[in-house]
Write a protein that holds these residues in place. Structure first.
Motif, PDB file in Angstrom:
ATOM      1  N   GLU A  84       7.532   1.663 -10.713  1.00 41.26           N
ATOM      2  CA  GLU A  84       6.839   2.579 -11.615  1.00 41.26           C
ATOM      3  C   GLU A  84       7.206   4.016 -11.282  1.00 41.26           C
ATOM      4  O   GLU A  84       7.133   4.432 -10.117  1.00 41.26           O
ATOM      5  N   PRO A  85       7.589   4.842 -12.279  1.00 42.49           N
ATOM      6  CA  PRO A  85       8.026   6.230 -12.034  1.00 42.49           C
ATOM      7  C   PRO A  85       6.977   7.070 -11.314  1.00 42.49           C
ATOM      8  O   PRO A  85       7.302   7.869 -10.438  1.00 42.49           O
ATOM      9  N   HIS A  86       5.687   6.874 -11.649  1.00 42.11           N
ATOM     10  CA  HIS A  86       4.659   7.714 -11.031  1.00 42.11           C
ATOM     11  C   HIS A  86       4.424   7.366  -9.570  1.00 42.11           C
ATOM     12  O   HIS A  86       3.710   8.062  -8.864  1.00 42.11           O
ATOM     13  N   ASN A  87       5.032   6.262  -9.117  1.00 43.98           N
ATOM     14  CA  ASN A  87       4.871   5.857  -7.714  1.00 43.98           C
ATOM     15  C   ASN A  87       6.078   6.220  -6.859  1.00 43.98           C
ATOM     16  O   ASN A  87       6.132   5.880  -5.689  1.00 43.98           O
ATOM     17  N   LEU A  88       7.046   6.877  -7.465  1.00 42.30           N
ATOM     18  CA  LEU A  88       8.261   7.214  -6.719  1.00 42.30           C
ATOM     19  C   LEU A  88       8.029   8.466  -5.894  1.00 42.30           C
ATOM     20  O   LEU A  88       8.545   9.549  -6.173  1.00 42.30           O
ATOM     21  N   THR A  89       7.213   8.364  -4.888  1.00 42.44           N
ATOM     22  CA  THR A  89       6.902   9.469  -3.998  1.00 42.44           C
ATOM     23  C   THR A  89       7.596   9.258  -2.666  1.00 42.44           C
ATOM     24  O   THR A  89       8.299   8.278  -2.451  1.00 42.44           O
ATOM     25  N   VAL A  90       7.350  10.188  -1.746  1.00 45.94           N
ATOM     26  CA  VAL A  90       8.004  10.101  -0.440  1.00 45.94           C
ATOM     27  C   VAL A  90       7.551   8.845   0.300  1.00 45.94           C
ATOM     28  O   VAL A  90       8.346   8.134   0.904  1.00 45.94           O
ATOM     29  N   TYR A  91       6.267   8.540   0.237  1.00 45.79           N
ATOM     30  CA  TYR A  91       5.749   7.349   0.919  1.00 45.79           C
ATOM     31  C   TYR A  91       5.215   6.374  -0.128  1.00 45.79           C
ATOM     32  O   TYR A  91       4.337   6.712  -0.914  1.00 45.79           O
ATOM     33  N   VAL A  92       5.769   5.210  -0.155  1.00 50.60           N
ATOM     34  CA  VAL A  92       5.355   4.194  -1.110  1.00 50.60           C
ATOM     35  C   VAL A  92       4.851   2.976  -0.349  1.00 50.60           C
ATOM     36  O   VAL A  92       5.566   2.431   0.492  1.00 50.60           O
ATOM     37  N   ARG A  93       3.635   2.558  -0.653  1.00 53.04           N
ATOM     38  CA  ARG A  93       3.080   1.378  -0.006  1.00 53.04           C
ATOM     39  C   ARG A  93       3.772   0.126  -0.551  1.00 53.04           C
ATOM     40  O   ARG A  93       4.292   0.108  -1.664  1.00 53.04           O
ATOM     41  N   LYS A  94       3.744  -0.932   0.233  1.00 56.19           N
ATOM     42  CA  LYS A  94       4.340  -2.180  -0.198  1.00 56.19           C
ATOM     43  C   LYS A  94       3.592  -2.738  -1.401  1.00 56.19           C
ATOM     44  O   LYS A  94       2.370  -2.661  -1.480  1.00 56.19           O
ATOM     45  N   THR A  95       4.342  -3.285  -2.344  1.00 61.88           N
ATOM     46  CA  THR A  95       3.716  -3.960  -3.470  1.00 61.88           C
ATOM     47  C   THR A  95       3.145  -5.288  -2.997  1.00 61.88           C
ATOM     48  O   THR A  95       3.422  -5.744  -1.881  1.00 61.88           O
ATOM     49  N   GLN A  96       2.370  -5.928  -3.876  1.00 64.39           N
ATOM     50  CA  GLN A  96       1.785  -7.223  -3.518  1.00 64.39           C
ATOM     51  C   GLN A  96       2.872  -8.259  -3.283  1.00 64.39           C
ATOM     52  O   GLN A  96       2.781  -9.064  -2.352  1.00 64.39           O
ATOM     53  N   PHE A  97       3.913  -8.236  -4.111  1.00 63.59           N
ATOM     54  CA  PHE A  97       5.019  -9.174  -3.936  1.00 63.59           C
ATOM     55  C   PHE A  97       5.715  -8.951  -2.596  1.00 63.59           C
ATOM     56  O   PHE A  97       6.070  -9.902  -1.896  1.00 63.59           O
ATOM     57  N   GLN A  98       5.942  -7.688  -2.229  1.00 60.99           N
ATOM     58  CA  GLN A  98       6.599  -7.382  -0.954  1.00 60.99           C
ATOM     59  C   GLN A  98       5.746  -7.831   0.223  1.00 60.99           C
ATOM     60  O   GLN A  98       6.259  -8.403   1.189  1.00 60.99           O
ATOM     61  N   ALA A  99       4.454  -7.571   0.154  1.00 54.89           N
ATOM     62  CA  ALA A  99       3.560  -7.894   1.267  1.00 54.89           C
ATOM     63  C   ALA A  99       3.410  -9.399   1.463  1.00 54.89           C
ATOM     64  O   ALA A  99       3.259  -9.878   2.592  1.00 54.89           O
ATOM     65  N   GLU A 100       3.466 -10.155   0.365  1.00 53.53           N
ATOM     66  CA  GLU A 100       3.179 -11.586   0.447  1.00 53.53           C
ATOM     67  C   GLU A 100       4.414 -12.472   0.376  1.00 53.53           C
ATOM     68  O   GLU A 100       4.299 -13.692   0.543  1.00 53.53           O
ATOM     69  N   PHE A 101       5.587 -11.864   0.158  1.00 51.42           N
ATOM     70  CA  PHE A 101       6.774 -12.687  -0.071  1.00 51.42           C
ATOM     71  C   PHE A 101       7.094 -13.590   1.120  1.00 51.42           C
ATOM     72  O   PHE A 101       7.356 -14.787   0.957  1.00 51.42           O
ATOM     73  N   THR A 102       7.097 -13.030   2.330  1.00 49.30           N
ATOM     74  CA  THR A 102       7.455 -13.819   3.512  1.00 49.30           C
ATOM     75  C   THR A 102       6.489 -14.976   3.716  1.00 49.30           C
ATOM     76  O   THR A 102       6.894 -16.095   4.062  1.00 49.30           O
ATOM     77  N   SER A 103       5.200 -14.739   3.477  1.00 48.29           N
ATOM     78  CA  SER A 103       4.213 -15.807   3.619  1.00 48.29           C
ATOM     79  C   SER A 103       4.476 -16.917   2.606  1.00 48.29           C
ATOM     80  O   SER A 103       4.440 -18.108   2.938  1.00 48.29           O
ATOM     81  N   TYR A 104       4.740 -16.522   1.372  1.00 51.02           N
ATOM     82  CA  TYR A 104       5.051 -17.519   0.338  1.00 51.02           C
ATOM     83  C   TYR A 104       6.337 -18.267   0.667  1.00 51.02           C
ATOM     84  O   TYR A 104       6.444 -19.477   0.431  1.00 51.02           O
TER      85      TYR A 104
END
Length: 450
Positions: A84-104
């Motif tokens: 999302e363009p409005h989230n392209l800041t210096v620090y971006v938190r992990k998305t839900q997919f990123q946070a849960e991908f390894t577990s899945y």
């Protein structure tokens, strides 16, 4: 093997002249198999050690899905990043997919692997080994080609669909790999023991190849997409090479001899391999393999991936980039590989109870690794802060994992009769998977205890 089993096998081989080989001939009489070996009075030679190297390749291929999918972590983080363009800041938190991908990913590999190993142990004899191995290799090849084809495709607008497709292919690929591993262990158990050692060592070598590929991509600062493309193309090549090699394998007299005649398989063709009888013979080995991998998975990689380099290296590439890939993946896999190779030459201890005791003794490594510099931590102190301390502990832990694994795999198939070896290999592989699953569950708890 006990004396009774040895006598029975020897008598079976000695009485081969009185046995009808019609079913064995039917099994191998086609354009891809050698049949003249059935009439040969002498054992063929493994020319140029070709069969040995092919089984090495099969061992590498058997864990290709796990090794290369895990290695491409940066690629998955890129695919599931916040676009999302409005989230392209210096620090971006992990998305839900990123946070849960390894577990899945862990669930999508652990559960199908365990289920299909159990199914193979119970019903694998309904389908020929050749059909199982060829079919599983074809499925893995197709799944990896699909995975590779998505690397350079823009999936930003349909990340949810891409996630579902990825998980589905991982489940199918893992199920097929489980069938392949069980069948591979079964046929390797009917050849001289060094061929099973080749398979077991090859599995560890696959982890080394994946780790080296990751380190090279980091060193040359290759983009996540291009590094994943390299990983997956290597995997595609290995799987396709194994598929072609397995078809070619049935043209080799040495292999055909041991599978159909030299092993006494024809004499035992109509003898039932009863599960309860086999379990009584190998339950100590089954427990040992469960303990080995259960203990390893308690801390690897859940705890070990959290270990950081000593603070004195703060800000360096070693600390920020290379420490985890080199120590957690490369050094562990090298130690594991060295242990499997060493066991191929030594094969000690031979006593099953000593082996079980040694397997349990490895639990000492669990608290030692937890007391290394794993971060973040709230409860336990750091007793081994220096890199060399952590590396030494990791080497011993990995070496014993590989060493004991090889011994258990080989000895467990030597205490049963020839017609029981394939099912024995399936049982041992199933208990290995149970150990992995149980260890991974305990590992999630140990991380909270740090």
């Amino acid at each position: 093997m006990d004396d009774t089993g040895s006598i029975n096998n020897d008598q079976s081989i000695e009485n081969e002249e009185d046995i009808d080989f019609s079913e064995d001939r039917e099994l191998v009489t086609n354009d891809s198999c050698s049949t003249k070996v059935l009439d040969s009075p002498e054992e063929p030679v493994d020319k140029y050690r070709l069969v040995y190297f092919l089984f090495y390749l099969f061992g590498v291929t058997s864990l290709v899905p796990w090794n290369f999918l895990i290695t491409a972590n940066d690629y998955w983080m890129y695919k599931f990043r916040d676009v999302e363009p409005h989230n392209l800041t210096v620090y971006v938190r992990k998305t839900q997919f990123q946070a849960e991908f390894t577990s899945y990913l862990n669930v999508a590999t652990a559960i199908p692997n365990l289920i299909f190993l159990i199914l193979n142990s119970l019903y694998g004899h309904w389908v020929s080994v050749r059909s199982r191995l060829l079919g599983s290799l074809i499925i893995v090849t197709l799944c990896f080609v699909v995975t590779t084809s998505f690397v350079m495709v823009d999936t930003d607008d349909w990340q949810g669909t891409f996630f579902i497709i990825t998980m589905f292919t991982v489940v199918v690929m893992t199920a097929a790999s489980a069938v392949f591993i069980a069948g591979l262990m079964g046929i390797s158990s009917k050849l001289p023991q060094k061929y099973m050692t080749a398979v077991i060592s090859g599995q560890s070598l696959g982890g080394i190849i994946a780790a080296v590929a990751q380190i090279i991509s980091l060193a040359f600062k290759i983009s996540p997409q291009h590094s994943a493309l390299i990983y997956f193309c290597i995997a595609d090549f290995m799987v396709i090479a194994s598929l072609i090699s397995y078809v070619f394998l049935y043209k080799i007299d040495f292999f055909t001899f041991h599978i159909l005649r030299g092993s006494g398989m024809a004499a035992n063709r109509h003898r039932e391999a009863y599960l309860t009888i086999i379990v009584k013979k190998i339950w100590v080995y089954a427990f040992s393999i469960f303990a080995i991998f259960g203990i390893s998975m308690c801390v690897y990689p859940a705890v070990t991936v959290l270990v950081e380099s000593h603070p004195v290296t703060s800000g360096t590439d070693w600390n920020n980039i290379f420490f985890v890939p080199v120590v957690n993946y490369l050094i562990f896999n090298c130690g594991d590989y060295s242990g499997r190779m060493a066991a191929g030459f030594l094969m000690k201890p031979t006593n099953q109870w000593v082996l079980a005791g040694a397997s349990i003794l490895r639990i000492i490594g669990v608290p030692m690794l937890m007391l290394c510099n794993a971060q973040p931590r709230k409860h336990l102190p750091v007793l081994f802060p220096w890199d060399y301390e952590y590396i030494l502990i990791m080497i011993v832990f990995a070496f014993t994992n590989g060493y004991l694994t090889n011994i258990v795999m080989v000895h467990s198939t030597r205490v049963v009769e020839m017609h029981e070896r394939e099912k024995t290999s399936s049982i041992i592989a199933t208990m290995l998977s149970v150990g992995l699953t149980a260890g991974a569950a305990v590992g999630m708890l140990l991380v909270r205890l740090l």
